[in-house]
Enzyme design. Structure first.
Site, short mmCIF file in Angstrom:
data_model
loop_
_atom_site.label_atom_id
_atom_site.label_comp_id
_atom_site.label_asym_id
_atom_site.label_seq_id
_atom_site.Cartn_x
_atom_site.Cartn_y
_atom_site.Cartn_z
N GLY A 88 -4.66 5.64 2.00
CA GLY A 88 -4.15 4.35 2.59
C GLY A 88 -5.48 3.56 3.02
O GLY A 88 -5.48 2.31 2.87
N TYR A 134 -1.93 -0.63 10.64
CA TYR A 134 -2.46 -2.02 10.41
C TYR A 134 -3.11 -2.60 11.68
O TYR A 134 -4.12 -3.27 11.67
CB TYR A 134 -1.46 -3.04 10.18
CG TYR A 134 -0.92 -2.74 8.60
CD1 TYR A 134 -2.00 -2.92 7.51
CD2 TYR A 134 0.20 -2.27 8.18
CE1 TYR A 134 -1.64 -2.70 6.32
CE2 TYR A 134 0.79 -1.96 7.02
CZ TYR A 134 -0.56 -2.21 5.94
OH TYR A 134 -0.16 -1.67 4.56
N ASN A 164 9.19 0.97 10.66
CA ASN A 164 7.83 1.69 10.19
C ASN A 164 6.86 1.87 11.10
O ASN A 164 5.84 1.12 10.79
CB ASN A 164 7.84 1.42 8.91
CG ASN A 164 6.72 2.28 7.96
OD1 ASN A 164 6.28 3.08 8.33
ND2 ASN A 164 6.69 1.83 6.81
N ILE A 187 0.97 -1.18 -0.02
CA ILE A 187 0.05 -0.20 0.03
C ILE A 187 0.77 1.00 -0.11
O ILE A 187 1.55 1.42 1.12
CB ILE A 187 -0.84 0.16 1.15
CG1 ILE A 187 -2.05 -0.92 1.34
CG2 ILE A 187 -1.60 1.26 1.16
CD1 ILE A 187 -3.06 -1.20 2.25
N TYR A 188 1.06 1.77 -1.06
CA TYR A 188 1.96 2.95 -1.22
C TYR A 188 0.94 4.32 -1.55
O TYR A 188 0.38 4.09 -2.63
CB TYR A 188 2.83 2.90 -2.43
CG TYR A 188 3.92 1.71 -2.16
CD1 TYR A 188 4.25 1.13 -1.20
CD2 TYR A 188 4.94 1.24 -3.51
CE1 TYR A 188 5.31 0.33 -0.93
CE2 TYR A 188 5.90 0.52 -3.08
CZ TYR A 188 5.80 -0.04 -2.05
OH TYR A 188 7.20 -1.01 -1.81
#
Length: 172
Positions: free
Chosen positions: A109, A143, A136, A97-98
């Site tokens: 996102g 998430y 990150n 997911i960029y």
């Protein structure tokens, strides 16, 4: 910002996917990695040949997020043998997911994640899984907020550097 529209990508979108991929990867990871490792990774992983292969794989799907006519991010999901690790037929991997940095905090996102959830539900997958770099924290929090739990770790070779990815899953 206009309403974000998601479209399924095809081979005709190769240049768009490459551009978003290179730009967002550089924005996200350049500070924490050497320039040589970054250049090597971008050249290898966003080459015409590699991206053509990924876009042509029937077990991988790409979706582009658009703000009007501007591509602002993309999603790549893998099922079956296209998955980078588990290769569990009952799972769907979120490989990428960029989202362009200028669009962080604008729900892009989340919209792309919801698209992956929709794909998983249509395919009747039992769970979603992914790997995220342990350094990150923003992505890890994203998430976790969406119900993912840590279940393992793996090594991600980035040039000469071995980095640890946290593997996360969400049972559907």
């Amino acid at each position: 910002m206009n309403k974000i529209i998601i479209s399924k990508a095809s081979l005709q979108d190769l240049a768009t996917i490459q551009q978003i991929g290179r730009e967002t990867f550089l924005e996200t990871f350049a500070e924490a990695n050497t320039e040589a490792d970054m250049e090597k990774y971008l050249a290898e992983n966003f080459s015409d040949e590699k991206m053509n292969s990924e876009l042509s794989n029937p077990d991988s799907q790409f979706f582009i997020a658009w703000d009007d006519k501007i591509p602002v991010g993309y999603l790549k999901v893998n099922s079956g043998l296209a998955q980078t690790e588990l290769k569990d037929p009952s799972s769907l991997e979120i490989e990428r997911i960029y989202v362009k940095k200028a669009y962080h905090g604008q729900m892009v996102g989340q919209i792309l994640y919801e698209k992956s959830l929709e794909v998983a539900q249509l395919q009747k997958n039992a769970y979603l899984w992914l790997g995220v770099w342990e350094q990150n924290p923003k992505a890890i929090r994203f998430y976790e907020k969406n119900g993912f739990k840590v279940f393992d770790k793996h090594i991600f070779k980035f040039g000469e550097d071995e980095q640890t990815d946290i593997m996360m899953k969400k049972v559907l």
